[in-house]
Design a protein around this motif. Sequence first.
Motif, short mmCIF file in Angstrom:
data_model
loop_
_atom_site.label_atom_id
_atom_site.label_comp_id
_atom_site.label_asym_id
_atom_site.label_seq_id
_atom_site.Cartn_x
_atom_site.Cartn_y
_atom_site.Cartn_z
N ALA A 161 0.86 -1.07 -0.07
CA ALA A 161 0.04 0.08 0.05
C ALA A 161 0.94 1.13 0.01
CB ALA A 161 -0.97 0.10 1.08
N ARG A 162 2.08 1.22 0.80
CA ARG A 162 2.80 2.46 0.83
C ARG A 162 3.67 2.54 -0.64
NH1 ARG A 162 6.15 3.23 6.27
NH2 ARG A 162 5.58 5.31 5.71
N TYR A 173 1.21 3.88 -3.18
CA TYR A 173 0.91 5.52 -2.66
C TYR A 173 1.88 6.20 -2.93
CZ TYR A 173 -0.84 9.49 0.02
OH TYR A 173 -1.11 10.88 0.19
N LEU A 176 0.79 7.15 5.40
CA LEU A 176 1.22 6.14 4.42
C LEU A 176 2.49 6.60 3.55
CD1 LEU A 176 -0.26 3.82 3.25
CD2 LEU A 176 -1.84 5.29 1.91
#
Length: 197
Positions: A7-8, A11, A88
């Motif tokens: 996810a990071r 992002y 994030l």
Amino acid sequence: MTAATLARLLYLMAPIILAGICNMAYVKLPLHGRLRVPMDGGRRWRDGARIFGDNKTWKGFLGMIAFASVWFSLQAALDATLPGARALSLVPFASFPPRLVPVLGALWGLGYVLAELPNSFMKRRLGVRPGANVPGLRGALFLLIDQGDSVLGCLVALRLFYPYGWRTGLLLLLIGTGVHLAVNAVLYLVGLRKQAA
């Protein structure tokens, strides 16, 4: 790799992915027609073939730089206002002077478009028409290079504001190339690309 790490990383790549999508739509719109001219000006190399071809235009080149700057600046604004976005983010936005943020985004976009040019140059030398698919093993190699060249350019520029290690760099290369393929397939389905990859 955990879901949180994925996810990071996604992002982190979001501004350049969104810039690419916006730029693809932008080059199709009847705007800034004077920029819709080939970067090579129609000139030919010593072998008689075009340098880059008709698909590499100043509109697409400058558009990618501008959109990357905008999306990177928007991500910085999210980082400054939303704790969840800050948690994030892998980019240390708070350590940058505000005026530097759009410049870094533009340089990220510049890395993307500059890295595409050698591939276009080589394909013209090999007689591959702009936007054409190539069959067989050579086609598979060109497909991999087509999707990976801009990712490599982004990774070089990314080090200006996120000094990643080699493992993260390898993950970004693999994920970025996969995302590039997936985005191109979607753009093909909605009519913004002539081919799926």
